[in-house]
Design a protein around this motif. Structure first.
Motif, short mmCIF file in Angstrom:
data_model
loop_
_atom_site.label_atom_id
_atom_site.label_comp_id
_atom_site.label_asym_id
_atom_site.label_seq_id
_atom_site.Cartn_x
_atom_site.Cartn_y
_atom_site.Cartn_z
N ALA A 170 -6.77 -14.26 -17.99
CA ALA A 170 -5.78 -14.07 -17.70
C ALA A 170 -5.22 -14.73 -16.31
O ALA A 170 -6.48 -14.28 -15.63
N LYS A 171 -4.52 -15.97 -15.91
CA LYS A 171 -4.29 -16.58 -14.84
C LYS A 171 -3.12 -16.00 -14.37
O LYS A 171 -1.87 -15.94 -15.20
N PRO A 172 -3.37 -16.05 -12.71
CA PRO A 172 -2.60 -15.48 -12.03
C PRO A 172 -1.25 -16.09 -12.11
O PRO A 172 -1.24 -17.94 -12.02
N SER A 181 -0.01 -15.00 -18.44
CA SER A 181 -0.83 -14.31 -17.18
C SER A 181 -0.50 -12.72 -17.62
O SER A 181 -0.54 -11.60 -16.68
N THR A 182 -0.64 -12.50 -18.62
CA THR A 182 -0.15 -10.73 -18.46
C THR A 182 -1.79 -10.68 -19.41
O THR A 182 -2.12 -11.26 -21.39
N MET A 228 -8.78 -9.09 -17.78
CA MET A 228 -8.30 -9.51 -16.13
C MET A 228 -10.04 -10.79 -15.94
O MET A 228 -11.15 -10.40 -15.56
N LEU A 264 -0.20 -11.31 -11.69
CA LEU A 264 -0.34 -10.58 -13.25
C LEU A 264 0.74 -10.35 -13.71
O LEU A 264 1.21 -9.17 -13.14
N TYR A 310 2.38 -7.59 -16.68
CA TYR A 310 2.34 -6.02 -17.50
C TYR A 310 2.50 -6.43 -18.48
O TYR A 310 3.78 -5.77 -18.50
N ILE A 356 -4.71 -3.54 -13.29
CA ILE A 356 -3.13 -4.91 -12.77
C ILE A 356 -2.97 -4.53 -11.46
O ILE A 356 -2.00 -5.59 -10.62
N ASN A 386 -2.30 -6.74 -8.23
CA ASN A 386 -1.90 -7.64 -7.39
C ASN A 386 -1.27 -6.84 -6.31
O ASN A 386 -0.55 -7.92 -5.02
#
Length: 683
Positions: free
Chosen positions: A251-253, A310-311, A318, A327, A329, A479, A483
């Motif tokens: 996932a990419k933030p 981003s999920t 992760m 990220l 959810y 997640i 964050n």
């Protein structure tokens, strides 16, 4: 004289036999393959020349014998003259005696006449006796000389006749022997030529057969090599194992997101020095950091535009680095393991520790590489300006610190809004600094002793955040923690003059380890106003980050040398990190095949044995021909030797025949020697 001559004749005959035998043994052989009898005629011609030479020699010897007889007669004449001289001497002596007697008579006139006469008579008688004896000797010697002379004349005549007889006998014997030798030599030559022709025919037959065999063997070997070469040049398939890189989903933030109005209205209230109220977004040097503060809100569901990339769907998705951004959810796509109502298991705690450690190191390295001004401000007095930090470690040593801090916080009922300090309502010995100092006292003592004269600074600090989950899964907790740490670190990087305490603590280059503790909050704690816990049906946690390290006299080199020593314990999160890394990127060994086109070297290697076989067959073929040629030459040499032996035997037989016909002729010694000489010349 006869016996002596007979002995000499026998000796000479034996010598002749020895000479004859030696002549047979030493006869030279010819090496001609084909022979004829022309050499026998040449031999007869040579023998005629030799006869003439011998006859001349015999005549010369007769002349020498005549000369010897003349010498003997001259000697006899000299002897006679000597005898006469002796008689004359006797006469002179007699005359002298007579004179002496006359004197004696004159002197002995007084002697009686009878005495004188008697003496005279005796002297005369003695004289007369001497005269008679001398004369008789002379007569005897003359008779002997005459007889010897007559014998010499007779012997010379006999010798001439013997020479004539010998010549006649020699010519006849020579003719008979030559005829016999010619016949036998021709027979030997015929036998030899016939044997040579037969041997040549046999050799040619064997040679032709062997050449045919050799040609067939070479043909087969060449065909085998050609087949092997053709096979070796064919492309072929080989089994392979291909490395196939597998990149897992990560996932990419995101930083461009929207939040509900009530969240925006709440404002930014992070722990940043110089701000008593909300922090204006315009004050941020890097606007992308402004929205990261929303990660501090208890539920990431505040993000309304949930980008798919981003999920994460599982812990393995992760991110392990820590770029700014949040990220999303999605409970429907959560494939992670569940968390029970009793809270996290020990293994689940280690997974979260591994992730949190990786994110703290990601923040430190990203700020140093891309936002250096924040890093240098924090470390300007510690010797680490523009010096990269050493990665933090989470070990059994720091786990003990974290566990003890959690135990003390639980014992003294410290909530998620209070640090592990005295002001939170706990004794000094229970504070995080006390726990850390107790765990590191021996290490600090040793360092202080080692670096005597320098100041050993202890770098310890604690960061605190809250972790909760609307859905009781490990991914939801992870997640939420990710964050929350985004707001605690990037959200506090407002500008270089206004950096929040959490970010300062983590950017301190002197720290080397971090003890990450997970304190399960009680219902009373979560029910407090301002706890930030929005959903109390699932366990919530106060997460503590207790950082530990030593700065040696603000000397970066000395400090990093100590940081790299093996004094900080053994990592307890490597396995968890490696599992996630492998899921995100690994190489699979995939079986397959590939076509291989043989190279010249490959073909050479593959056909080496067949090439050697061909070389061996050719070598064996040549060896067989050489062996036949050698055996053939050996047979020819043997036939030639037999032929030479036969010729020698023929010549020896001829010599023996001549000897048998002539050797028993009664001859004087010199004539017999002449015969032997002739016979030896024939050989």
């Amino acid at each position: 004289m006869r016996n002596s001559n007979t002995n000499n004749w026998r000796s000479t005959a034996l010598i002749a036999g020895a000479i004859l035998t030696a002549g047979v043994v030493t006869t030279t052989s010819t090496t001609d393959v084909h022979a004829d009898n022309s050499q026998n005629n040449a031999q007869v011609s040579n023998d005629q020349v030799t006869y003439d030479q011998v006859r001349a020699t015999a005549d010369q010897q007769l002349a020498q014998l005549q000369s010897a007889n003349d010498s003997k007669e001259a000697q006899q004449a000299a002897d006679l003259a000597q005898t006469n001289a002796q008689i004359n001497q006797l006469k002179a002596s007699h005359a002298a005696l007579e004179q002496e007697q006359a004197g004696a008579i004159a002197q002995a006139q007084a002697s009686t006449a009878a005495s004188i006469e008697a003496q005279t008579s005796a002297a005369n008688a003695e004289y007369q006796q001497q005269i008679n004896t001398q004369q008789q000797n002379e007569a005897t010697q003359r008779a002997a000389n005459d007889q010897q002379y007559a014998q010499a004349v007779s012997q010379a005549a006999e010798n001439q006749q013997a020479v004539a007889d010998i010549n006649a006998q020699y010519q006849k014997a020579l003719s008979d022997a030559a005829n016999t030798q010619t016949s036998q030599a021709q027979a030997a030559a015929n036998n030899y030529n016939s044997a040579v022709a037969k041997e040549n025919d046999t050799y040619q037959g064997k040679l032709s057969a062997q050449q045919a065999t050799n040609a067939e063997n070479i043909k087969n070997a060449e065909a085998s090599l050609a087949s092997a070469t053709a096979n070796a040049n064919k492309p072929y398939e080989v089994a392979t194992t291909n490395d196939v890189s597998v990149t897992g989903r990560v996932a990419k933030p995101q930083t461009d997101f929207k939040v509900p109005a009530y969240v925006t209205k709440y404002g930014i209230h992070l722990e940043v020095r110089g701000y008593n109220g909300a922090i204006p977004v315009s004050d941020y040097t890097y606007p992308e950091f402004a929205n990261t503060y929303y990660g501090e809100y208890p539920d990431s569901a505040v993000i309304t535009n949930k980008a798919a990339e981003s999920t994460p769907h599982d812990i393995s998705e992760m991110p392990l680095d820590f770029q700014p951004g949040l990220l999303s959810y999605d409970a429907k796509n959560d494939h992670s393991e569940k968390v029970s109502a009793d809270g996290l298991t020990a293994d689940q705690v280690q997974v979260l520790r591994a992730l949190a450690l990786s994110w703290e190191n990601g923040f430190r390295n990203n700020v140093f590489q891309n936002y250096r001004e924040f890093y240098n401000v924090v470390n300007k007095n510690d010797g680490f300006v523009n010096v990269a930090p050493v990665d933090l470690v989470s070990t059994d040593f720091t786990d003990n610190i974290a566990n003890q801090v959690v135990a003390n916080r639980t014992k003294y009922n410290i909530d998620n809004n209070s640090h592990t300090v005295i002001s939170s309502g706990m004794p000094a010995e229970a504070t995080y600094t006390s726990v850390i100092n107790d765990a590191t006292k021996n290490l600090k003592k040793n360092l202080t002793s080692e670096f005597n004269g320098k100041t050993v600074y202890t770098d310890v600090n604690e960061n605190l955040t809250t972790m909760q989950a609307g859905t009781p899964t490990l991914l939801n907790y992870a997640i939420n923690l990710y964050n929350s740490m985004q707001g605690m670190y990037y959200g506090e990087l407002v500008n270089p003059t206004h950096i929040g305490g959490h970010a300062v603590n983590l950017l301190c280059a002197g720290v080397r380890t971090v003890g990450i503790g997970f304190q399960k909050l009680t219902d009373e704690m979560t029910a407090k106003n301002g706890s930030g816990v929005s959903d109390r049906k699932n366990p919530s946690y106060a997460v503590t980050f207790d950082h530990v390290g030593f700065n040696i006299d603000h000397d970066a080199n000395l400090t990093k040398e100590v940081q790299n020593r093996n004094v900080w314990g053994t990592s307890t999160v490597d396995a968890q990190l490696n599992t996630i890394k492998t899921a995100q990127y690994h190489v699979n060994k995939v079986p397959g095949t590939k076509t291989v086109t043989p190279t010249a070297t490959d073909v050479q290697k593959a056909t080496a044995s067949e090439q050697q076989k061909l070389a061996d067959v050719k070598a064996q073929a040549q060896q067989s021909l050489d062996a036949l040629a050698s055996a053939h030459q050996s047979s020819l040499n043997k036939l030639a030797q037999q032929y030479n032996d036969a010729k020698a035997q023929v010549k020896a037989t001829m010599m023996l025949q001549l000897l048998r016909q002539l050797v028993f002729v009664t001859l004087p010694l010199r004539l017999l020697e002449l015969l032997v000489f002739k016979l030896t010349k024939l050989n």
